[in-house]
Write a protein that holds these residues in place. Structure first.
Motif, PDB file in Angstrom:
ATOM      1  N   GLU A 213       4.569 153.131  -2.946  1.00 14.03           N
ATOM      2  CA  GLU A 213       4.088 152.082  -2.042  1.00 14.03           C
ATOM      3  C   GLU A 213       2.559 152.129  -1.883  1.00 14.03           C
ATOM      4  OE1 GLU A 213       6.440 149.944  -0.522  1.00 14.03           O
ATOM      5  OE2 GLU A 213       4.658 148.764  -0.041  1.00 14.03           O
ATOM      6  N   GLY A 214       1.924 150.988  -2.156  1.00  7.34           N
ATOM      7  CA  GLY A 214       0.481 150.874  -1.952  1.00  7.34           C
ATOM      8  C   GLY A 214      -0.374 151.350  -3.106  1.00  7.34           C
ATOM      9  N   TRP A 215       0.223 151.957  -4.119  1.00  8.29           N
ATOM     10  CA  TRP A 215      -0.573 152.427  -5.263  1.00  8.29           C
ATOM     11  C   TRP A 215      -1.061 151.241  -6.079  1.00  8.29           C
ATOM     12  CZ3 TRP A 215       1.427 157.321  -8.239  1.00  8.29           C
ATOM     13  CH2 TRP A 215       1.659 158.361  -7.325  1.00  8.29           C
ATOM     14  N   GLU A 216      -2.261 151.370  -6.640  1.00  6.72           N
ATOM     15  CA  GLU A 216      -2.782 150.327  -7.499  1.00  6.72           C
ATOM     16  C   GLU A 216      -1.992 150.278  -8.814  1.00  6.72           C
ATOM     17  OE1 GLU A 216      -6.691 150.744  -9.246  1.00  6.72           O
ATOM     18  OE2 GLU A 216      -6.924 148.558  -9.329  1.00  6.72           O
ATOM     19  N   GLN A 217      -1.701 149.068  -9.260  1.00  9.76           N
ATOM     20  CA  GLN A 217      -0.992 148.859 -10.526  1.00  9.76           C
ATOM     21  C   GLN A 217      -1.920 148.141 -11.495  1.00  9.76           C
ATOM     22  OE1 GLN A 217       2.747 146.753 -10.128  1.00  9.76           O
ATOM     23  NE2 GLN A 217       2.783 146.177 -12.299  1.00  9.76           N
ATOM     24  N   LYS A 218      -2.135 148.751 -12.659  1.00 12.13           N
ATOM     25  CA  LYS A 218      -2.958 148.125 -13.698  1.00 12.13           C
ATOM     26  C   LYS A 218      -2.057 147.753 -14.866  1.00 12.13           C
ATOM     27  CE  LYS A 218      -7.179 150.667 -12.593  1.00 12.13           C
ATOM     28  NZ  LYS A 218      -8.147 151.687 -13.067  1.00 12.13           N
ATOM     29  N   GLY A 219      -1.831 146.463 -15.026  1.00  8.93           N
ATOM     30  CA  GLY A 219      -0.993 145.986 -16.116  1.00  8.93           C
ATOM     31  C   GLY A 219       0.398 145.627 -15.645  1.00  8.93           C
TER      32      GLY A 219
ATOM     33  N   GLY B 241      -2.454 144.684  -9.424  1.00  5.60           N
ATOM     34  CA  GLY B 241      -1.572 144.475  -8.278  1.00  5.60           C
ATOM     35  C   GLY B 241      -1.318 145.781  -7.565  1.00  5.60           C
ATOM     36  N   THR B 242      -0.266 145.792  -6.766  1.00  8.56           N
ATOM     37  CA  THR B 242       0.058 146.959  -5.953  1.00  8.56           C
ATOM     38  C   THR B 242       1.556 147.214  -6.041  1.00  8.56           C
ATOM     39  OG1 THR B 242      -1.677 146.274  -4.424  1.00  8.56           O
ATOM     40  CG2 THR B 242      -0.128 147.908  -3.627  1.00  8.56           C
ATOM     41  N   PHE B 243       1.917 148.452  -6.284  1.00  8.28           N
ATOM     42  CA  PHE B 243       3.336 148.811  -6.248  1.00  8.28           C
ATOM     43  C   PHE B 243       3.836 148.670  -4.807  1.00  8.28           C
ATOM     44  CE2 PHE B 243       1.848 151.275  -9.940  1.00  8.28           C
ATOM     45  CZ  PHE B 243       2.749 150.832 -10.889  1.00  8.28           C
ATOM     46  N   SER B 244       4.960 148.018  -4.648  1.00  8.41           N
ATOM     47  CA  SER B 244       5.442 147.805  -3.287  1.00  8.41           C
ATOM     48  C   SER B 244       6.934 147.495  -3.275  1.00  8.41           C
ATOM     49  CB  SER B 244       4.679 146.639  -2.658  1.00  8.41           C
ATOM     50  OG  SER B 244       5.238 146.324  -1.404  1.00  8.41           O
ATOM     51  N   LEU B 245       7.554 147.878  -2.174  1.00  6.85           N
ATOM     52  CA  LEU B 245       8.971 147.580  -1.994  1.00  6.85           C
ATOM     53  C   LEU B 245       9.241 146.076  -2.110  1.00  6.85           C
ATOM     54  CD1 LEU B 245      11.747 148.774  -1.276  1.00  6.85           C
ATOM     55  CD2 LEU B 245      11.174 148.453   1.143  1.00  6.85           C
TER      56      LEU B 245
ATOM     57  N   ARG C 247       8.215 152.739 -14.035  1.00 10.02           N
ATOM     58  CA  ARG C 247       7.884 153.730 -15.068  1.00 10.02           C
ATOM     59  C   ARG C 247       6.768 153.295 -16.013  1.00 10.02           C
ATOM     60  NH1 ARG C 247      10.827 154.950 -20.637  1.00 10.02           N
ATOM     61  NH2 ARG C 247      11.318 152.743 -20.357  1.00 10.02           N
ATOM     62  N   VAL C 248       6.946 152.174 -16.691  1.00 10.76           N
ATOM     63  CA  VAL C 248       6.009 151.792 -17.742  1.00 10.76           C
ATOM     64  C   VAL C 248       4.644 151.469 -17.142  1.00 10.76           C
ATOM     65  CG1 VAL C 248       5.527 150.015 -19.461  1.00 10.76           C
ATOM     66  CG2 VAL C 248       7.820 151.026 -19.312  1.00 10.76           C
ATOM     67  N   ASP C 249       4.637 150.792 -16.000  1.00 12.11           N
ATOM     68  CA  ASP C 249       3.358 150.456 -15.365  1.00 12.11           C
ATOM     69  C   ASP C 249       2.642 151.703 -14.849  1.00 12.11           C
ATOM     70  OD1 ASP C 249       3.734 147.693 -15.813  1.00 12.11           O
ATOM     71  OD2 ASP C 249       4.983 147.544 -14.021  1.00 12.11           O
ATOM     72  N   ILE C 250       3.398 152.679 -14.394  1.00  6.43           N
ATOM     73  CA  ILE C 250       2.796 153.954 -13.982  1.00  6.43           C
ATOM     74  C   ILE C 250       2.153 154.634 -15.191  1.00  6.43           C
ATOM     75  CG2 ILE C 250       3.398 156.352 -13.339  1.00  6.43           C
ATOM     76  CD1 ILE C 250       3.239 154.682 -10.885  1.00  6.43           C
TER      77      ILE C 250
END
Ligand SMILES: [Zn+2]
Length: 466
Positions: A425-431, A408-412, A351-354
């Motif tokens: 899955e695979g989405w870019e994560q900023k922070g 990073g990357t959101f991932s299982l 949630r927060v990273d999204i």
């Protein structure tokens, strides 16, 4: 061990400044421009020092809408408090509010005890509950008063789920009268149960059974009607109400129109509706089932409406409606009919990273609004403030030292939830949270759980909507 957080940029719902934070026990005891460890009554080895240079320091985030223990048609949601706590904490959430969801024939007091017992000994986040009212016969009314006395100062009602969870208007009115009398807020799932039931039956009769038909069975007008209905009853009874997982322009407009008339209504959004649209539920090979939740994912145009309403703070909170059901063995219960797919898009950890990645980094909202929507408002509305939801002397030392430069990357493979898929899955994560503390104790470092299972505490809440 005392905790000293140095040189961080402290962000609250209203402020943005650089200072040091010292926590002697479970609470914040000093916030000053510079707190030298030499001035403290401990040797350096007796203090946990966190260097927050170049990072944000947020109040611990609060997820106001979570399911962990959740029975559904003979199966149970995949998480327990140990996995869900770790997921929450890795994502910077230090307090969560779980929905107690009894079946129509369960005694409310038994359900309250059951849900509490699931958390005790396994939670490492602090937690509290909303109490679902799925029936309100005279016989059970005293039990709800008793549950409020035990520190649960919010009810949940369903206008949806005909024949299972939805309340008759007679009972809805009576619940809201009691809530008004007790000063308890009523959170509500707003969708018209009978309209959905009729549309589900006709779609299935036409052979429209796949997950892509879940959305058409409950279009925006169904939700707008539910919000209008709830707000009408709030207007009549004086109850304070909160629309959970508000998903679309039409529903937000109904809530704002009611607020304009003087109704005390607060609006919750949930992270999945901010970033997914209805096309996800149409993915081939039944993959769409991963994206079935209610209200359903909407046309993309609604995303801007929700973000804009968050930015203007018309929408108060961003939760998740985390409801963790596996793709294999659980979501596929609905292979022959979308009405049997367990609802939920697990998001407790993300949630927060999204919100930081898609909201703050892309310029949709600012940092203070992120804190307000992901922490402060939930604390204020649900009676946790000022102990939770901000950073101030005397408040709980729930802190998130956040690195906005992490990529990073959101991932299982990074997720603590037991669910067998990651919707992001695979989405870019900023922070990402670098350090997360609960009442002064470090629970997470750089995505790793380093805390104590079972340290989480039930937070009793006084009614604040009198
Ligand atoms: Zn829910």
């Amino acid at each position: 061990m005392p905790l000293l957080v140095q040189n961080g940029r402290i962000i609250t719902a209203t402020d943005d400044y650089v200072a040091d934070i010292y926590c002697a026990g479970e609470t914040v005891t000093r916030i000053e421009p510079r707190i030298s460890s030499e001035t403290l009554p401990h040797g350096p080895e007796e203090i946990e020092i966190v260097d927050a240079s170049g990072k944000y320091v947020f109040p611990g985030f609060i997820d106001p809408h979570v399911h962990i223990y959740l029975p559904f048609m003979g199966t149970y949601a995949a998480d327990d408090y140990e996995s869900a706590s770790k997921a929450a904490l890795a994502g910077g959430t230090t307090t969560l509010i779980e929905m107690i969801c009894p079946g129509p024939n369960d005694e409310p007091m038994d359900a309250f005890q059951t849900w509490r017992s699931k958390a005790e000994g396994l939670a490492s986040v602090d937690y509290t509950f909303h109490m679902s009212v799925v029936g309100f016969e005279e016989r059970v009314r005293e039990q709800f008063r008793h549950i409020v006395e035990q520190g649960v100062s919010s009810f949940k009602v369903f206008l949806a789920y005909k024949g299972a969870l939805n309340l008759s208007d007679e009972h809805l009115f009576a619940v809201m009268k009691m809530a008004r009398e007790l000063g308890v807020i009523v959170t509500a799932h707003c969708e018209n149960a009978d309209a959905i039931d009729a549309m589900q039956k006709s779609l299935l009769a036409d052979g429209k059974t796949g997950p892509e038909w879940h959305g058409p069975s409950r279009p925006p007008v169904v939700e707008a009607d539910g919000v209008h209905h709830l707000c009408s009853f709030a207007e009549l009874t004086g109850a304070h109400v909160y629309t959970v997982h508000t998903s679309c322009d039409a529903a937000v407009r109904q809530a704002l129109a009611a607020r304009h008339r003087g109704v005390n209504v607060w609006i919750e959004s949930v992270a999945p509706h901010l970033v997914f649209d209805e096309s996800s539920a149409s993915l081939p090979n039944f993959e769409g089932a991963k994206y079935v939740m209610s209200p359903p994912l909407r046309h993309k145009a609604n995303q801007d409406v929700l973000w804009n309403a968050i930015r203007s703070r018309s929408i108060s909170t961003i939760g998740t409606d985390h409801a963790p059901f596996n793709f294999r063995g659980q979501k596929d219960m609905g292979k022959s009919a979308f009405t049997m797919i367990p609802n939920g898009i697990p998001t407790l950890q993300e949630r927060v990273d999204i919100v930081h990645t898609r909201g703050v980094s892309e310029g949709r909202i600012d940092l203070q609004t992120m804190v307000d929507a992901c922490s402060t408002q939930a604390a204020r509305i649900f009676g946790l403030h000022p102990r939770k939801g901000t950073i101030q002397v005397g408040g709980d030392a729930d802190l998130v030292v956040y690195d906005p430069h992490y990529r990073g990357t959101f991932s299982l493979k990074n997720s603590f939830s037991k669910v067998d898929y990651n919707a992001y899955e695979g989405w870019e994560q900023k922070g990402r949270a670098s350090v997360v503390t609960v009442r002064g104790e470090v629970q997470v470092r750089d995505g790793e759980f380093v805390g104590t299972v079972g340290r989480g505490r039930f937070i009793g809440r006084e009614p604040t909507h009198g």
